[in-house]
Design a protein around this motif. Structure first.
Motif, PDB file in Angstrom:
ATOM      1  N   ILE A 291       0.879  -1.177   0.000  1.00  0.00           N
ATOM      2  CA  ILE A 291       0.000   0.000   0.000  1.00  0.00           C
ATOM      3  C   ILE A 291       0.914   1.224   0.000  1.00  0.00           C
ATOM      4  CG2 ILE A 291      -1.758   1.292   1.253  1.00  0.00           C
ATOM      5  CD1 ILE A 291      -2.558  -1.390   2.553  1.00  0.00           C
ATOM      6  N   ARG A 292       0.671   2.140  -0.923  1.00  0.00           N
ATOM      7  CA  ARG A 292       1.514   3.338  -1.022  1.00  0.00           C
ATOM      8  C   ARG A 292       0.630   4.579  -1.078  1.00  0.00           C
ATOM      9  NH1 ARG A 292       6.605   4.591  -4.937  1.00  0.00           N
ATOM     10  NH2 ARG A 292       6.795   6.771  -4.375  1.00  0.00           N
ATOM     11  N   TRP A 293       1.008   5.569  -0.283  1.00  0.00           N
ATOM     12  CA  TRP A 293       0.340   6.869  -0.310  1.00  0.00           C
ATOM     13  C   TRP A 293       1.355   7.898  -0.780  1.00  0.00           C
ATOM     14  CZ3 TRP A 293       0.836  11.163   3.324  1.00  0.00           C
ATOM     15  CH2 TRP A 293      -0.029  12.220   3.004  1.00  0.00           C
ATOM     16  N   ARG A 294       1.081   8.489  -1.928  1.00  0.00           N
ATOM     17  CA  ARG A 294       1.962   9.497  -2.511  1.00  0.00           C
ATOM     18  C   ARG A 294       1.525  10.865  -2.003  1.00  0.00           C
ATOM     19  NH1 ARG A 294       1.509  10.843  -8.667  1.00  0.00           N
ATOM     20  NH2 ARG A 294      -0.507  11.078  -7.725  1.00  0.00           N
ATOM     21  N   PHE A 295       2.365  11.478  -1.148  1.00  0.00           N
ATOM     22  CA  PHE A 295       1.978  12.773  -0.584  1.00  0.00           C
ATOM     23  C   PHE A 295       2.538  13.946  -1.366  1.00  0.00           C
ATOM     24  CE2 PHE A 295       5.709  11.312   1.750  1.00  0.00           C
ATOM     25  CZ  PHE A 295       6.546  12.400   1.706  1.00  0.00           C
ATOM     26  N   ARG A 296       3.529  13.700  -2.255  1.00  0.00           N
ATOM     27  CA  ARG A 296       4.029  14.708  -3.193  1.00  0.00           C
ATOM     28  C   ARG A 296       4.153  14.036  -4.543  1.00  0.00           C
ATOM     29  NH1 ARG A 296       7.945  19.096  -1.048  1.00  0.00           N
ATOM     30  NH2 ARG A 296       7.550  19.643  -3.179  1.00  0.00           N
ATOM     31  N   ASP A 297       4.550  14.782  -5.544  1.00  0.00           N
ATOM     32  CA  ASP A 297       4.571  14.265  -6.913  1.00  0.00           C
ATOM     33  C   ASP A 297       5.370  12.964  -7.032  1.00  0.00           C
ATOM     34  OD1 ASP A 297       4.069  14.141  -9.624  1.00  0.00           O
ATOM     35  OD2 ASP A 297       5.841  15.314 -10.126  1.00  0.00           O
ATOM     36  N   ARG A 298       6.554  12.904  -6.476  1.00  0.00           N
ATOM     37  CA  ARG A 298       7.397  11.706  -6.599  1.00  0.00           C
ATOM     38  C   ARG A 298       7.878  11.204  -5.241  1.00  0.00           C
ATOM     39  NH1 ARG A 298      10.854  13.803 -11.767  1.00  0.00           N
ATOM     40  NH2 ARG A 298       9.137  13.669 -13.240  1.00  0.00           N
TER      41      ARG A 298
END
Length: 193
Positions: free
Chosen positions: A96-103
């Motif tokens: 499970i991944r949560w991208r909080f900024r573009d990269r």
């Protein structure tokens, strides 16, 4: 002077914008002497196969993603006296991944592998024991600036050896880290542990 080869296959398809299918295959033939003075017959020559196949789902705007896949390994030694090292491992893996900024993103991974060794029928007679292995890792993965990327994950691992009456089960802290530098497009220098 020993033959070695590696085949890598990495495929990702996007049948829909929110769904991806991936396949990673690595097959190696490793030629390696046991020590400096070894004759050609005394070797650790082996075949090492690793396969990951699965799905990645990105609901909503894509900031949150889920991976569900299957992992398969096969290790086969050519020397008959090393046959107790021949084994296979199979099991599911998820992320499970949560991208909080573009990269940049925070992620959690879980993997279960069932190891089965091909040798020896009797427990305690030189058999490498079959085991159930669990890994849980969490941390950061992302790009820092234009040329640097960092991955830092920590977690815990458990190994349960059901038939081993002599040894304790393995339980320990796990750490995976890596840093990448991109000197120019298409080139990457990576250091990981």
């Amino acid at each position: 002077g020993k033959f070695a080869a590696e085949l890598d296959l990495h495929v990702m398809g996007r049948p829909a914008k929110k769904l991806s299918i991936y396949l990673d295959e690595t097959l190696r033939r490793i030629g390696e002497p046991r020590n400096f003075e070894s004759a050609r017959e005394a070797n650790f020559n082996r075949f090492d196969h690793r396969l990951d196949i699965g799905l990645r789902l990105r609901p909503g705007g894509g900031r949150l993603s889920f991976r569900l896949g299957f992992h398969n390994e096969l290790l086969y030694f050519e020397a008959t006296d090393l046959a107790n090292g021949d084994r296979t491992a199979n099991g599911p893996k998820t992320q499970i991944r949560w991208r909080f900024r573009d990269r940049m993103g925070l992620l959690v991974r879980y993997q279960y592998l069932k190891y089965y060794h091909f040798c020896c029928a009797d427990v305690g007679e030189g058999r490498n024991e079959d085991s159930d292995q669990h890994k849980v890792l969490g941390g950061f993965a992302g790009q820092l600036g234009e040329r640097w990327a960092l991955q830092a994950l920590g977690g815990w691992g458990w190994g349960f050896y059901k038939d081993d009456v002599n040894g304790p089960d393995h339980k320990n802290f796990l750490l995976e880290s890596g840093v990448s530098f991109f000197p120019k497009p298409g080139a990457e220098l990576r250091l990981s542990a």
